[in-house]
Design a protein around this motif. Structure first.
Motif, PDB file in Angstrom:
ATOM      1  N   ARG A  64     -23.406  88.651 -15.908  1.00  0.00           N
ATOM      2  CA  ARG A  64     -24.773  88.560 -15.409  1.00  0.00           C
ATOM      3  C   ARG A  64     -25.754  89.260 -16.340  1.00  0.00           C
ATOM      4  O   ARG A  64     -25.378  90.153 -17.087  1.00  0.00           O
ATOM      5  N   ARG A 106     -29.926  93.411 -14.002  1.00  0.00           N
ATOM      6  CA  ARG A 106     -31.257  93.511 -13.392  1.00  0.00           C
ATOM      7  C   ARG A 106     -32.004  94.745 -13.887  1.00  0.00           C
ATOM      8  O   ARG A 106     -33.241  94.775 -13.915  1.00  0.00           O
ATOM      9  N   THR A 160     -35.091  94.642 -16.261  1.00  0.00           N
ATOM     10  CA  THR A 160     -36.459  94.330 -15.827  1.00  0.00           C
ATOM     11  C   THR A 160     -37.349  95.567 -15.847  1.00  0.00           C
ATOM     12  O   THR A 160     -38.575  95.448 -15.721  1.00  0.00           O
ATOM     13  N   PRO A 188     -33.066  87.240 -13.302  1.00  0.00           N
ATOM     14  CA  PRO A 188     -33.988  88.193 -12.657  1.00  0.00           C
ATOM     15  C   PRO A 188     -35.437  87.814 -12.955  1.00  0.00           C
ATOM     16  O   PRO A 188     -35.750  87.377 -14.077  1.00  0.00           O
ATOM     17  N   SER A 215     -38.198  89.888 -11.631  1.00  0.00           N
ATOM     18  CA  SER A 215     -39.102  90.996 -11.319  1.00  0.00           C
ATOM     19  C   SER A 215     -39.457  91.767 -12.583  1.00  0.00           C
ATOM     20  O   SER A 215     -38.913  91.526 -13.663  1.00  0.00           O
ATOM     21  N   GLU A 223     -34.157  83.704 -10.070  1.00  0.00           N
ATOM     22  CA  GLU A 223     -33.866  84.304  -8.773  1.00  0.00           C
ATOM     23  C   GLU A 223     -35.045  84.070  -7.827  1.00  0.00           C
ATOM     24  O   GLU A 223     -36.195  84.350  -8.169  1.00  0.00           O
ATOM     25  N   TYR A 234     -29.290  88.091  -5.774  1.00  0.00           N
ATOM     26  CA  TYR A 234     -29.065  88.218  -7.227  1.00  0.00           C
ATOM     27  C   TYR A 234     -27.574  88.112  -7.558  1.00  0.00           C
ATOM     28  O   TYR A 234     -27.185  87.518  -8.550  1.00  0.00           O
TER      29      TYR A 234
END
Length: 217
Positions: free
Chosen positions: A155, A158, A161, A181, A183, A204, A211
């Motif tokens: 993955r 996250r 971000t 992601p 955000s 997402e 997620y």
């Protein structure tokens, strides 16, 4: 007796000064030489990397600041093969790590997350495998992150971000999975940054797709 005491005091002073003198250049030279030992160099671009020198600032493809701290490593398209080394994380003042378009294999060391001064991390068009280290989220000065054209899996962390200064992101042409992601700093990147990852599902959708639920990971 007085002469001996004076000599003894000078010796202690010299030892103290040596203990306080900066050792960073040697640490950095050792770190770079660890990379040299880890790669094959058919074009001899690393021939000037002499470990017996006090610091690596005279080596080709290495740039230093006025304090003789390494700030750039420019080894793009140098036909290097082999693997990256965790010792690179000791280059505390490094701003540009340019190792694109080589034949590097293995994983991206998580220790690269220690390069707090890093502005550009260019590892694109190699044969790197494994996941994108979440530790890269600690690179608060990072503006350019290009990892495209490798064989990275897993993955997209996250945590990345949180990189508020990130201007360019490219993780296309890998084998990443899950959802993208959206955000933080990732909100400004188009799907072009993520294309050609067959197992990577779309952006997402906050509140709709978890997620950690999307994609075949």
């Amino acid at each position: 007796m007085e002469t001996f005491t004076h000599f003894h005091s000078l010796s202690l002073l010299l030892l103290l000064l040596l203990s306080l003198s900066p050792v960073k250049p040697n640490v950095e030279g050792d770190a770079l030489y660890a990379l040299r030992r880890s790669v094959k160099d058919p074009e001899l671009v690393l021939q000037s990397w002499d470990p017996t020198l006090v610091d690596p600032c005279t080596w080709f493809h290495v740039t230093c600041d006025s304090l003789n701290r390494v700030t750039r490593l420019d080894l793009g398209n140098a036909k290097l093969s082999g693997s990256l080394v965790p010792e690179l994380g000791k280059l505390e003042r490094l701003q540009y790590l340019e190792l694109y378009m080589n034949e590097l294999v293995g994983t991206i060391p998580k220790e690269l997350g220690n390069l707090k001064s890093l502005i550009s991390l260019d590892l694109y068009h190699n044969n790197l495998t494994g996941s994108v280290p979440a530790s890269l989220s600690k690179l608060s000065n990072l503006k350019f992150l290009r990892l495209n054209g490798n064989r990275l899996t897993g993955r997209i962390p996250r945590e990345l971000t949180k990189l508020g200064n990130l201007k360019i992101l490219d993780v296309s042409k890998n084998d990443l999975c899950g959802t993208i992601p959206t955000s933080g700093s990732f909100s400004k990147f188009s799907e072009e940054s993520f294309k050609n990852n067959p197992r990577l599902e779309g952006p997402e959708l906050m509140g709709f797709v978890r997620y950690d639920a999307g994609g075949n990971c």
